[in-house]
Design an enzyme around this catalytic site. Structure first.
Site: not given
Length: 1162
Positions: A648, A650, A671, A980
């Site tokens: 998918l 990063r 991940k 973020d």
């Protein structure tokens, strides 16, 4: 005349004699009680005692209404929730009325959770409803000669750090027997009369129907249809006396409550009109006297049986709470209590002719142990309570033997109807008391030793196994007494009471009964220790000498084995070192130190992709060390448990895969993150997994599981090459050039566009090179760096300190820019030749190399090494030099040894260890962290914004932004900061719900220091990533983050403001988006934005304020958004949440117009 008078006198005398005879006859009939003859049972002692007592004088037959005498057929029940209820025996046990009593349930305790320890054995404290305390150790239930009154009056018996408080409260209630109306309530605060007009019973007229016709005798009504109010002169009154005893133990210093218990009981008294005493009973009232009441205490079941036909059950009623007491009226119209403990024998008395049943005990049980709302409590029989009170007085005077206190062994008899005998009206019609219960053969369910142990452990641990159940128990005297008199009536014949005992146990019990006991032996623990939750009584340390010896010996053996293995590992580590190589150490990373360390930099001359050293270095020794591990037998958990579907991209610090679990066949997002070797850096990387695991919100990506893997060196890289070969097209060179197969510099320049490896393949961290200027598409990153630092063409050298991932990312940007401007570079080759730079990249392991005056402690490194790149300007002296510099444009990478020693004087270098084999560097095995998360749609909010114009978004802005703010509000409530937030980190679930992910940069608010250094300071690393506080995407970072100032959760509000702006404005190109957002950060809004969106403009002014204190909180933001965007309110009536989610998914699906259906971008 005289004769007439004499005749009158004689007539009067005869009349008086006749009247006297009639009077005597009537007096004899009144003195004779016909109820005993009609009931068909002999007169008991209590009835004889009652018959012998004088009756108050009164009028005969003063009340003719049947409802005035309803007290004769009522059954009064007291339940554990504190209510008193009345059942009509003549109406098949129908509930007549029910009144509550204060202050609450009859049991409220925490003392049963008090765990004391007696020589390593747990002891559980259990209160009784009468105010006593029992201790249970798993083998027996023993009464303690202490009551609630003693605890309140004798505080000197407890330790100094414990204060006892509480009291005894009595409340009295007056209840009308006929109507159930609460007449008055008396307490410490006084009496409240409830018979006033406003507090009287609500009498209303209802339309007559069939139910009213069937219940004509239920309530006495007047001619107008109203319920006749309570008449104190004619109606009976029940006096309810509620006694509550409360004891609380608190710490004297802090006031913290250690334990408490509050118990209560009901006492009833029936008050009848003084003028109406001698009233005859009708047939219905005489039939009530023939009813026998039986009780199943834990289940709250009342059963009515006929005394003449004991096997016939007349009716049954079930309460929601356990039963505490029961009363009914006898033949003398007086209240009498019903013995609840006789119900234990009643089960076995029903079928005496059945040879399969054992003989029933002849005496009732002594106590009842039950659990209500996870609270253990005890009810004693009247006989046992009196015996304990007598022994308590002896104990207080210390004049007798405390061993005379009754002892109750753990031999329970279940009081639940699930183990009762079947009652039959006939042989073919079995009927159980409890619905759904099943019995086989009509026998009792016996208890064996295993069931004894299970029940004892459940009570000792206060588990759910006994919650709602109850048990009867016999004292030791009840079990042993019948054996001395008659073995035929031994209650221990029941399997539910006795268990086989050995002669040894019998001898020990006899010894225990005849021995002398102290006060502490009788209690099982000291009174000074009752305030502690857990205390261990140790008489001497030698009591544990066996345990001490075993622990010491085991510890010595384990320590010896551990130290031996550690020494062996150290020896093996030194054995692999074969030779030493001299390496110059550096104090400062300058061009001079680099040349002194490596010598003059020359291009490689040896073909075959091998290293070539100058002739002067031919005499240098080379070393070889085999540190590679075979990956033939290594098994990856990720490959064994999951089937890889696709990559998918990063996310955060790693690569994200879509994988299907082989067991449940569901798809997840996995991940993979490379953990740094430095412990502090590793903990920061692990923060994402810990944050996801602690977050449980419908708008945050769901976390499932995480694990780590340590494959052999090179194994994961080989798997990644296979993956790239499968994922990427054949036009892209996917093989990663390593140190052992480095091509010549001339070939590198020609094949630069084809030898790229996608940045998301390597598990290094994202490039976080510090720059206040954002790199736009088509601009050269190298030019931006040169412009930012004002580099001059005549400058001698430039040394940059970057991590491996930063260098790789920067080189990738240079190569991309070279590809875009390839033709232009050829036309201006003369100008560019002046700026050609050659660089030497030195890979130095940070764990073994130290450069003074450079602070790397705050630098978050994903790899364990960094690079020193020497960049020198190109001189236009000669063509040979130009060719030489062209050849050196691609940096050489050499691995220096570990454990270097500093050599400040530049003398002969000291030898160090190195691990070089055939020109390659043997790196330690990497540790990979895998996080299993919820799989969302591959398209993020950034894709949705790119593919939907403003008019299409209008209907969905409120719904989307409301979910984003709701998730951020949850994160802030947990004391975290996302740091973020951007559209690319906001995803859509499969049903269209917003999901916030990528928590790789999340941090705790308490971890942020008050002062941080500015980005790009003089500490040696021009990177914002040196501080965990200065991370995130620059375009969405708040001003205080960019300036390196102290910040808090308001940085997320600033990012939300930029996202809120993007939801309203459509950008046709990426260049337009970046320029507009950069202008917005400076306070410059697009033309007509304030006119078209006035309310949004005012809100953005607050959210994008340069002062954090002026930005609203998430709670305030949600309140303002509700008025601006008309956010969805609560679900409409009749609509489920699933339907709302499905409708939301359909709306989002209709609005998504990706590449196949979207309009062409400008």
């Amino acid at each position: 005349m005289q004769d007439d008078l004499d005749g009158i006198v004689r007539h009067r005398r005869r009349s008086l004699s006749f009247l006297q005879i009639v009077t005597l006859t009537m007096a004899g009939l009144v003195a004779f009680d016909p109820a005993q003859v009609l009931a068909g049972h002999p007169t008991t002692d209590s009835e004889l005692q009652t018959a012998g007592s004088p009756r108050p004088p009164g009028l005969e037959h003063c009340v003719d209404q049947e409802e005035r005498r309803v007290a004769r057929r009522l059954l009064y029940i007291s339940t554990l929730d504190g209510r008193l209820s009345a059942l009509d025996i003549a109406k098949s046990g129908k509930l007549r009325w029910s009144v509550p009593t204060g202050p609450g349930p009859l049991i409220s305790s925490s003392i049963h959770r008090l765990e004391l320890t007696n020589n390593g054995q747990f002891v559980r404290m259990i209160p009784s409803l009468s105010g006593g305390i029992y201790k249970f150790d798993g083998d027996s239930i023993d009464p303690i000669p202490i009551t609630a009154e003693h605890l309140l009056s004798s505080s000197a018996k407890f330790s100094d750090d414990l204060v006892i408080s509480g009291g005894k409260e009595t409340r009295s209630y007056g209840v009308s027997v006929r109507t159930g109306q609460l007449l008055y309530e008396c307490s410490l605060n006084g009496c409240v009369n409830s018979t006033e007009e406003g507090l009287a019973i609500d009498d209303t007229i209802r339309e007559p129907d069939e139910e009213d016709q069937l219940e004509d005798g239920e309530q006495l009504r007047d001619e107008a249809g109203y319920i006749v109010r309570h008449d104190p002169l004619l109606d009976d009154v029940i006096i309810v006396r509620r006694q509550t005893q409360t004891v609380r133990a608190v710490e004297s210093r802090t006031g913290v409550e250690r334990w408490n218990f509050s118990v209560g009981q009901h006492e009833l008294d029936l008050v009848r009109p003084s003028e109406c005493q001698l009233q005859p009973r009708d047939e219905l009232e005489l039939a009530v006297l023939d009813v026998d009441i039986k009780v199943v205490v834990p289940e709250g079941i009342i059963c009515a049986f006929s005394k003449s036909e004991p096997q016939t059950m007349l009716w049954k009623y079930k309460f929601d709470h356990p039963i505490v007491s029961a009363w009914n009226t006898n033949a003398d119209d007086e209240l009498q209590p019903i013995d609840l403990f006789s119900s234990a024998q009643w089960l076995w008395d029903q079928d005496e002719n059945d040879t399969e049943l054992p003989n029933a005990p002849q005496s009732p049980p002594s106590i009842y142990l039950g659990m209500y709302d996870k609270q253990l409590y005890i009810q004693e029989s009247i006989r046992l309570r009196q015996e304990i009170m007598d022994q308590t007085k002896v104990y207080q005077q210390l004049t007798g033997d405390t061993s005379l206190m009754p002892r109750i062994p753990w031999k329970p008899i279940s009081a639940s109807s699930k183990s009762l005998v079947i009652f039959r009206k006939d042989q073919e019609d079995p009927e159980m008391i409890a619905e759904g219960a099943v019995a086989q053969g009509g026998e009792l369910v016996p208890y064996d030793d295993e069931n004894f142990a299970v029940a004892a452990q459940s009570v000792l641990n206060a588990s759910e196994f006994v919650n709602g159940n109850g048990f009867y128990f016999y004292t030791t005297g009840d079990l042993n007494g019948p054996q001395e008199c008659s073995t035929q009536n031994n209650p221990t014949d029941l399997p539910a009471i006795t268990a086989p005992t050995s002669p040894t146990n019998a001898t020990s019990e006899g010894t225990e009964a005849t021995g002398n006991h102290s006060v502490n032996d009788d209690l099982g623990f000291s009174l000074d220790d009752i305030d502690a939750p857990v205390k261990v009584v140790i008489l001497s340390l030698w009591f544990w000498w066996k345990e001490i010896v075993v622990i010491a010996f085991t510890s010595a053996v384990i320590l010896n084995i551990f130290m031996g293995q550690r020494n062996q590992r150290v020896e093996r580590e030194y054995l692999v070192i074969e030779r030493h190589v001299p390496v110059q150490t550096a104090i400062e990373a300058t061009e001079a130190s680099t040349q002194a360390l490596l010598g003059p930099v020359v291009p490689m001359q040896r073909p075959g992709n091998r290293f070539s050293f100058p002739p002067g270095q031919a005499n240098q020794r080379t070393i070889s060390e085999s540190t590679t591990h075979s990956g033939e037998h290594y098994t990856s958990r990720f490959q064994s448990d999951f089937e890889l579907m696709q990559c998918l991209g990063r996310g955060g610090f790693g690569v994200v895969f879509e994988a299907k679990n082989k067991l449940d066949e569901n798809r997840y997002a996995i991940k993979r993150i490379t953990l740094p070797n430095k412990e502090s850096s590793r903990q920061r990387v692990l923060r994402e997994a810990r944050t996801l695991a602690s977050c449980e919100h419908h708008n945050i990506v769901r976390y499932f599981h995480s694990w780590t893997e340590t494959p052999p060196t090179g194994w994961q890289e080989e798997e990644d090459r296979k993956l790239l070969a499968h994922e990427l097209s054949t036009s892209i060179q996917i093989e990663t050039p390593d140190d052992s197969t480095m091509p010549s510099l001339t070939e590198q320049l020609k094949e630069k566009r084809q030898q790229q490896l996608l940045s998301w393949v390597s598990d290094a961290a994202n490039s976080t090179a510090c720059s206040h200027d954002f790199h736009l598409p088509g601009e050269s990153s190298l030019k931006n760096i040169r412009e930012e630092y004002d580099y001059d063409e005549e400058e001698d050298s430039l040394i940059e300190f970057r991590s491996e991932s930063q260098s790789a990312a920067l080189r990738a940007e240079e190569e991309d820019d070279t590809d875009d401007d390839y033709e232009e570079d050829e036309e201006q080759q003369g100008d560019h030749e002046k700026r050609h730079r050659s660089s030497v990249s030195i890979d130095i392991h940070s764990a073994s190399f130290d450069l003074k005056n450079i602070n790397y402690s705050q630098h978050q490194l994903v790899s364990n090494s960094f690079q020193i790149e020497s960049v020198r300007p190109k001189s236009s002296g000669s063509d040979d030099a130009n060719d030489d510099n062209k050849a050196r444009r691609k940096p050489l990478t050499l691995a220096l040894a570990q454990n270097h020693n500093n050599n400040q004087n530049g003398s002969q270098p000291t030898p160090s260890s190195a691990t070089i084999l055939n020109g390659t560097v043997a790196k330690p095995s990497k540790v990979y962290l895998y996080i299993q998360m919820q799989l969302c749609r591959k398209e993020s909010l950034r894709d949705w914004l790119r593919d939907n114009r403003s008019e299409t978004r209008a209907a969905h802005i409120g719904d989307i932004f409301h979910q984003i703010v709701d998730a951020v509000d949850y994160v802030h409530l947990k004391g975290l900061i996302h740091r973020d937030l951007k559209p690319s980190n906001i995803f859509f679930s499969q049903d269209g719900q917003i999901k916030i992910g990528d928590f790789g940069l999340v941090t705790d608010m308490a971890d942020i220091p008050n002062l941080v250094a500015k980005c790009g300071d003089q500490s040696g690393l021009p990177s914002c990533a040196r501080h965990t506080q200065q991370v995130g995407t620059h375009l969405y970072m708040s001003p205080e983050q960019l300036l390196g100032q102290h910040y808090d959760y308001k940085v997320d509000i600033y990012s939300l403001g930029l996202i809120f702006f993007e939801l309203h404005v459509y950008f046709s190109t990426e260049m337009e988006r970046i320029k507009t957002l950069r202008s917005l950060r400076d306070g410059q809004y697009p033309k007509d934005f304030a006119v078209n969106y006035p309310q949004q403009y005012d809100l953005l002014q607050q959210m994008l304020s340069a002062q954090p204190e002026q930005r609203p909180q998430t709670k305030q933001l949600k309140s303002q958004l509700r008025n601006i965007l008309q956010l969805p309110h609560l679900l409409s009536e009749g609509q489920s949440e699933q339907a709302e989610l499905a409708e939301r998914a359909r709306r989002l699906s209709r609005s998504r117009t990706f590449s196949s259906s979207s309009e062409p971008h400008q």
